[in-house]
Write a protein that holds these residues in place. Sequence first.
Motif, short mmCIF file in Angstrom:
data_model
loop_
_atom_site.label_atom_id
_atom_site.label_comp_id
_atom_site.label_asym_id
_atom_site.label_seq_id
_atom_site.Cartn_x
_atom_site.Cartn_y
_atom_site.Cartn_z
N LYS A 304 20.63 -16.80 15.26
CA LYS A 304 20.66 -15.94 16.44
C LYS A 304 19.77 -16.53 17.53
N ASP A 305 20.11 -16.24 18.75
CA ASP A 305 19.36 -16.73 19.90
C ASP A 305 18.48 -15.60 20.42
N VAL A 306 17.17 -15.78 20.33
CA VAL A 306 16.22 -14.78 20.80
C VAL A 306 15.44 -15.37 21.97
N ASN A 307 15.79 -14.93 23.18
CA ASN A 307 15.14 -15.42 24.40
C ASN A 307 15.12 -16.95 24.48
N GLY A 308 16.26 -17.53 24.13
CA GLY A 308 16.38 -18.98 24.22
C GLY A 308 15.86 -19.73 23.02
N ARG A 309 15.33 -19.01 22.02
CA ARG A 309 14.83 -19.64 20.80
C ARG A 309 15.83 -19.44 19.68
N TYR A 310 16.14 -20.53 18.99
CA TYR A 310 17.13 -20.52 17.93
C TYR A 310 16.47 -20.07 16.63
N ILE A 311 16.85 -18.89 16.11
CA ILE A 311 16.20 -18.30 14.94
C ILE A 311 17.17 -18.32 13.76
N ARG A 312 16.65 -18.76 12.60
CA ARG A 312 17.44 -18.73 11.37
C ARG A 312 16.74 -17.82 10.36
N THR A 313 17.50 -16.93 9.74
CA THR A 313 16.92 -15.98 8.78
C THR A 313 17.76 -15.94 7.51
N PRO A 314 17.11 -15.73 6.35
CA PRO A 314 17.84 -15.67 5.07
C PRO A 314 18.71 -14.42 4.98
N ARG A 315 19.86 -14.59 4.35
CA ARG A 315 20.77 -13.48 4.09
C ARG A 315 21.36 -13.65 2.69
N LEU A 316 21.76 -12.53 2.07
CA LEU A 316 22.34 -12.56 0.74
C LEU A 316 23.73 -11.93 0.76
N PHE A 317 24.65 -12.51 -0.05
CA PHE A 317 25.98 -11.95 -0.23
C PHE A 317 26.28 -11.81 -1.72
N GLU A 318 27.02 -10.78 -2.08
CA GLU A 318 27.54 -10.68 -3.43
C GLU A 318 28.64 -11.71 -3.63
N VAL A 319 28.74 -12.28 -4.82
CA VAL A 319 29.78 -13.26 -5.11
C VAL A 319 30.37 -13.00 -6.50
N ASP A 320 31.60 -13.47 -6.67
CA ASP A 320 32.26 -13.40 -7.96
C ASP A 320 33.00 -14.72 -8.17
N PHE A 321 32.64 -15.46 -9.19
CA PHE A 321 33.39 -16.66 -9.54
C PHE A 321 33.71 -16.66 -11.03
N SER A 322 33.92 -15.45 -11.57
CA SER A 322 34.26 -15.31 -12.97
C SER A 322 35.69 -15.77 -13.26
N GLY A 323 36.51 -15.85 -12.20
CA GLY A 323 37.88 -16.31 -12.35
C GLY A 323 38.03 -17.78 -12.01
N ASP A 324 39.06 -18.09 -11.22
CA ASP A 324 39.37 -19.49 -10.91
C ASP A 324 38.76 -19.96 -9.60
N LYS A 325 38.30 -19.01 -8.75
CA LYS A 325 37.76 -19.36 -7.44
C LYS A 325 36.51 -18.54 -7.14
N LEU A 326 35.72 -19.06 -6.22
CA LEU A 326 34.56 -18.33 -5.71
C LEU A 326 35.03 -17.33 -4.65
N VAL A 327 34.69 -16.07 -4.86
CA VAL A 327 35.02 -15.03 -3.88
C VAL A 327 33.71 -14.44 -3.36
N VAL A 328 33.53 -14.49 -2.05
CA VAL A 328 32.32 -13.95 -1.43
C VAL A 328 32.59 -12.52 -1.01
N GLY A 329 31.73 -11.61 -1.47
CA GLY A 329 31.90 -10.19 -1.20
C GLY A 329 31.05 -9.69 -0.04
N LYS A 330 30.59 -8.49 -0.16
CA LYS A 330 29.86 -7.85 0.93
C LYS A 330 28.42 -8.32 0.97
N PRO A 331 27.74 -8.15 2.13
CA PRO A 331 26.31 -8.47 2.19
C PRO A 331 25.53 -7.68 1.16
#
Length: 334
Positions: A304-331
Amino acid sequence: MHEKIGLFLLLGVSLSWLVSACQGRQQEVRKEVPLDSIVLSDPCILADRKTAMYYMTGTGGMLWKSKDLKLWEGPFHVAKTDSGSWMGPKPMIWAAELHPYKASIYYFATFTNQEVKIDTVQENVIERRASHVLVSDNPDGPYVPMKDSTYLPADKPTLDGTFWVDKDGKPYMVYCYEWLQALDGTIEKIELKPDLSGTIGEGKLLFRASESPWSREKDADGKDKPNKVTDGPYLFRTGTGRLGMIWTSWIYNVYTQGVAYSESGTLDGPWIQEKDPITPPNFGHGMLFQTLDGKWLMSVHSHKDVNGRYIRTPRLFEVDFSGDKLVVGKPYIP
């Protein structure tokens, strides 16, 4: 005499106040803070069952610790590099990852010595940069150098090294050869020594940035083409045994993460790129980890851009790869 006693008492009070203030400041710096209040690129989280703690690293060479993923204590300095090595006294540290292997914890990271220039390509001056590995006996560190002074060629800028043990039972580093010199960035592998203290042989190409069907940029004539950037590879195996790799590039000016799967089930591929990105726009450089209570999550950072400064912050998502593919779920909100 009374004047001297008075002076000593004054100095004592001043020193006592100074020590107290320093301790207070240290406690203030290391107070527990929410995950979304931490500014950190390339977050990687290790869930350690022995200590019942989470350890988060990333760009900057710092470490954060948490009991619940919600509140984090830190940052702690944990990377202890050799000032006499090619890295120099104050290397930049990017994209650190913690990987337990056998009896140790290994710190895979990108180190840059800005004082050393190795090349100039299309007016881009390229600094000495490479993926490297440090080691510790426990997650808290400190992480220190091992035997080999270099892991990858000095004349190639490499970054975002990660760890994988392939079906042949051998350990490997998977890393990016940077687009600044390669022009079309790549993801490559190199075999590691059994104790990860160095590398064996030369790197081998896995795929190029231009093989991505979803990343985009404009060429000099304004025409669309695949983006040239490869960033943040991370490997996983699905419930059906399929080998996958998440990695990040750009769709014009939007940081975006995709996924590829190996047809052979090994690092040698061939790697087939999925048509669409794996995460929403503006999330990337992901990794996967299992929480202490067994839930699988993806850690990424957002921009995100905060007053011209480029900010990076950690985020987490639920995932499921118990099948054949990786599926990314909700935050996932801790």
